[in-house]
Design an enzyme around this catalytic site. Sequence first.
Site, PDB file in Angstrom:
ATOM      1  N   PHE A 207      -0.492  -0.689   0.845  1.00  2.59           N
ATOM      2  CA  PHE A 207       0.425  -0.973   1.953  1.00  2.59           C
ATOM      3  C   PHE A 207       1.829  -0.610   1.511  1.00  2.59           C
ATOM      4  CE2 PHE A 207       3.206  -3.493   4.649  1.00  2.59           C
ATOM      5  CZ  PHE A 207       2.695  -3.191   5.891  1.00  2.59           C
TER       6      PHE A 207
ATOM      7  N   ASP B 149       5.379   1.387  -6.015  1.00  8.12           N
ATOM      8  CA  ASP B 149       5.854   0.489  -4.970  1.00  8.12           C
ATOM      9  C   ASP B 149       5.751  -0.931  -5.517  1.00  8.12           C
ATOM     10  OD1 ASP B 149       6.085  -1.280  -2.880  1.00  8.12           O
ATOM     11  OD2 ASP B 149       4.981  -0.045  -1.450  1.00  8.12           O
TER      12      ASP B 149
ATOM     13  N   LYS C  73      11.628  -7.461  -0.894  1.00  5.98           N
ATOM     14  CA  LYS C  73      11.110  -8.838  -0.884  1.00  5.98           C
ATOM     15  C   LYS C  73      11.911  -9.784  -1.798  1.00  5.98           C
ATOM     16  CE  LYS C  73       6.398  -8.043   0.808  1.00  5.98           C
ATOM     17  NZ  LYS C  73       6.285  -8.889   1.974  1.00  5.98           N
TER      18      LYS C  73
END
Length: 405
Positions: free
Chosen positions: A140, A225, A254
């Site tokens: 993702f 990532d 995040k």
Amino acid sequence: MAEHIQVTRALFNEVMVPNYAPAPIIPVRGLGSRVWDQAGREYVDFAGGIAVNALGHCHPALVTALKEQADKLWHLSNVMTNEPALRLAQKLVDSTFADKVYFANSGAEANEAALKLARRWALDKFGEQKQQIISFSKSFHGRTFFTVTVGGQAAYSDGFGPKPGAIDHAEYNNIESLKALMSEQTCAVILEPLQGEGGIIPGDLAFLQGVRDLCDQFNALMIYDEVQSGVGRTGKLYAYMHSNVVPDILTTAKSLGGGFPVGAMLTTTAIASHLKVGTHGSTYGGNPLACAVAEAALDTINQPEVLNGVIEREQLFRRELAAINEKHNVFSTVRGQGMLLGAVLNDEFKGRSRDFFLAAADQGLFALVAGPDVIRFAPSLVIPEADIIEGMKRFEQAVAQVKQG
Ligand SMILES: Cc1ncc(COP(=O)(O)O)c(C=O)c1O
């Protein structure tokens, strides 16, 4: 004075685009790893947003940084630079492999920048034929059209018209499947060193090293990532630091802002040089408020006692989950690292992670799912031991509730 609006969950269905299905409760206040809803009910937070609130709610260092910056300067645009952005960039460079930083507002935007940079780097250095981007099943990378197409679930990018091209998917933790796709036309391989949304799946060390070797062999960039795994979550500042595998580009978001929206792409001077003036940008990227909070978060998290504390908390989480499982037999395994753990449901409970999530909320606990078969925990990196014990008590009640049907 603004008109007083009665805020209820029903209002969501009236005024919001229906792309989310939020829980019935509306949280209004948080402190550390506890959250309170409109009715004053208290919850233990094992979710941290989705791996975002790395220092819990309203951490004093972050609140102070935000308030101080709020009295100084909110926004300038990238026609100017600003002190918080440059301080944060310096600290990111000092504490990672990177020499250069690009600021974005989210994980998807950081990845969008990374993918565009990789394409431009390849075009400049090797020509038009070198365009292929390879990512992995279950990965993702965000919801912009480029990043969601690169992501490992076609269902998320279907139904929006023609997709960006030259993107292929290999199987995660299967180096042969990557090898079969790679050639001199490969411009970049992007992967999460620990897959989050896909089900908390750690990358095997040999696989990660194999990806690095293939990227070197075919002159392709390796993009990590670390939007979910970064900023202390696995017990190192970045997950790549657990091994000798160093990416060419790394994306982070995040936990970076501890709850304030900010993302960044990190890379080397040689690669960064291909994003020349005017090639890419963002109105809010490098916003002073965001960078001031992120600097405070980084200062707080990037300390040996905090990072070691993440590993201690992982051990406590694993002990508590093992004790629950001994009694109730619902998991086949617990995987992940640090404060990013996934309890994998056994065959009897496969497909029912949402039932556990809902039961946990009923019992006063925020948990997460990572797909239908995994219950995910991504709490604050500094969650107090007492909150872990209390949260696990509630989680056991939730497990019992699911078993009772
Ligand atoms: C690994 C990874 N990359 C990218 C993203 C997208 O981040 P954002 O939602 O901030 O765009 C996520 C979000 O879950 C993620 O887990």
